[in-house]
Design an enzyme around this catalytic site. Structure first.
Site, PDB file in Angstrom:
ATOM      1  CG  ASP A 163       0.430   0.147   2.490  1.00  0.00           C
ATOM      2  OD1 ASP A 163       1.033  -0.632   2.742  1.00  0.00           O
ATOM      3  OD2 ASP A 163      -1.066   0.436   3.406  1.00  0.00           O
ATOM      4  CD  GLU A 230       3.837   0.934   7.046  1.00  0.00           C
ATOM      5  OE1 GLU A 230       4.726   1.523   8.323  1.00  0.00           O
ATOM      6  OE2 GLU A 230       3.787   1.459   5.923  1.00  0.00           O
TER       7      GLU A 230
END
Length: 562
Positions: A163, A230
């Protein structure tokens, strides 16, 4: 006749004894100072920053793999093709938004790009997907298991995250190239995620694919783990990856030899004394052997009665919340420095290998316990150094009120804290409580430090505190084999670098893997120039960096096999 004193001594003494009584002690003190006063010319910190020799491959296929490392992985053909694959990964907007943290189940619409990203990786790295065990964890995270020939050896684990952070629409016109264009220009790839941290994800896959192309078979198993959230603390991604590894791969407590995730970089900066190390003739490879803790604290003020603004109390709910904010910012956390803090080792390495420290500064570092107050004072004037010894506080979100002529009944602020190694979540909260509790009492409000704290009768409302966070990480050993092997590989790929343990002041997905290994490191072999645009406009990374990262992981896998 001399008169006796009340204590039995003499009221008068001779001048000779007075002189000797003063001179002799001064003479002794002077002798001691001359004997033990430090010879600043002899102060050395080299023993505090021992450098491992460069890794020299010795395996059965060393010559063949060395040639591939030295020729193929430095060729323009490899660089061009890797850059195109990297560009394609940037074009897929795998964005994590804060509101996605609590999605259970996760929203398939907002996560659709993550599935597209899976398909892209499968197409771009066919051998990885054919020969390694692929596991999709919690729908959007990925784990690849490369089983080694010697199952008695603990596996290594390489991490990155899929991400990226969002792009502020207000900055759209400030981007040199569109943020998800993956534009290749000026020797760089441009777009969100190029610096944080699809470059390490692609670098890992490039290295594994290159080894598979020559039928490399590792002795030590390799776990490749890519979390998908994350940037919003890894609750759905890394946390579930760890559960999968423990349960499905049967990895016991501390059953992984070494874990390497994103983190600090190779720094070439101007002056290492100011906290960022930029000196053209020397490159520092800073390995995060620990990271600070993390806690978000939400403080809300709720008033039982609202009303028309024309009949206003002395303090509205927003006014009381302002008192809280002022108290927090006027009473920062106290800095402290412990022997285990990696910042000391980092500074020792800088002092030993640069000309930026005076002899006296080197002496202070070598005898830091005696001069701790001096160091803390110096650190306080430098944001980067101060962050290494202090729990930080950033009040980042505030909201309250719905209309200009209506008294606000609910308002809140959210502060982000990065917890210093000498603190914990609990001590951080205790400090906050000590400041907020008196404000609640002064304004006749209940203080609710936990969601289940009951209200009392007769108060006008409440100040509530909610939090979510983690303690600082364990500190990974630098005298153990994993750190030494990692250091030797860095010095092979980047021969002129100085390897230094350091402290990661930000946070990574490693917060979830403490039970898997004692040797957890936060480092990406990315030469930082300071203009990569991490989390801001014009994020970019050089193709040269991408090649260096791929070469690094290629050698790291080999080194842990020998």
């Amino acid at each position: 006749m001399e008169k006796q004193s009340l204590l039995g001594g003499r009221k008068k003494t001779s001048k000779r004894w007075t002189f000797l009584g003063i001179f002799v002690p001064l003479l002794l003190i002077g002798t001691l100072l001359l004997t033990y006063w430090p010879d600043l010319n002899k102060v050395s910190l080299d023993d505090e920053c021992v450098q491992e020799p460069s890794y020299v491959p010795t395996g059965e296929r060393a010559a063949e793999l060395n040639q591939r490392y030295e020729e193929y992985l430095t060729s323009s053909g490899f660089a061009d093709s890797a850059a195109k694959r990297f560009s394609g990964a940037i074009k897929i907007p795998t964005v994590s938004y804060d509101e996605m943290t609590a999605q259970v189940p996760q929203d398939p619409v907002s996560h659709k790009p993550f599935l597209e990203f899976h398909k892209y990786l499968e197409k771009s790295y066919p051998l990885v997907h054919q020969r390694l065990e692929k596991h999709v964890v919690n729908e959007y995270s990925l784990v690849f298991y490369w089983k080694g020939s010697d199952i008695s050896l603990k596996p290594t684990m390489l991490m990155a995250h899929i991400d990226v952070v969002p792009v502020d629409p207000a900055t759209a016109n400030e981007w040199k190239y569109p943020p998800f264009s993956g534009e290749i220009a000026d020797g760089k790839v441009w777009g969100r995620g190029t610096a944080d941290t699809k470059m390490s994800l692609i670098g890992i896959l490039e290295s594994v694919e290159a080894l598979l192309e020559v039928n490399y078979e590792p002795k030590r198993s390799v776990i490749v783990a890519f979390g998908h959230d994350e940037e919003i603390t890894g609750f759905n991604g890394a946390q579930n990856i760890v559960k999968f590894i423990e349960n499905n791969l049967a990895i016991p407590h501390h059953g992984v030899e070494m874990i390497l995730d994103e983190g600090m970089t190779l720094a070439i900066v101007e002056d290492p004394k100011i906290g960022v190390m930029k000196q053209r003739e020397i490159t520092f490879a800073n390995i995060g052997i620990a990271e600070k803790g993390y806690v978000n604290v939400n403080i809300s003020v709720s008033m039982d009665i609202g009303g028309h603004a024309s009949i206003a109390p002395q303090h509205t709910g927003i006014g009381i919340l302002s008192q809280v904010i002022v108290a927090l910012e006027n009473n920062p956390f106290a800095p402290d420095l412990e022997e285990s803090n990696p910042i000391l080792k980092s500074l020792n390495c800088q002092a030993a290998h640069t000309n930026k420290f005076s002899k006296r500064e080197k002496y202070i570092l070598k005898h830091w316990k005696a001069f701790k107050h001096v160091l803390l004072k110096v650190f306080s004037a430098n944001p980067a150094l101060n962050a290494a010894v202090t729990t930080s506080q950033a009040i980042d979100v505030i909201q309250g009120g719905v209309k200009v002529n209506a008294l606000p009944q609910f308002s809140f602020e959210v502060a982000n804290h990065r917890i210093a190694l000498h603190e914990t979540v609990d001590t951080t909260l205790d400090h906050i409580y000590s400041l907020v509790r008196p404000i609640a009492k002064k304004n006749n409000l209940d203080f609710l430090p936990t969601p289940d704290t009951p209200r009392t009768k007769g108060t006008k409302g409440a100040i509530s505190v909610n939090h979510l966070g983690f303690n600082p990480s364990p500190i990974s050993p630098t005298d153990a084999s994993p750190y030494k092997v990692l250091s030797s590989v860095i010095r092979r790929v980047f021969p002129d670098s100085i390897v230094a343990p350091s402290l990661m002041t930000a946070n990574t997905d490693t917060r979830w893997v403490w039970n898997l290994s004692e040797s957890i490191f936060r480092f990406v072999p990315d030469i930082s120039t300071g203009d990569e645009g991490i989390h801001t406009v014009n994020e970019n990374n050089s193709i040269e960096n991408l090649v260096g990262i791929a070469r690094f992981y290629h050698e790291l896998i080999r080194a842990f096999d020998e």
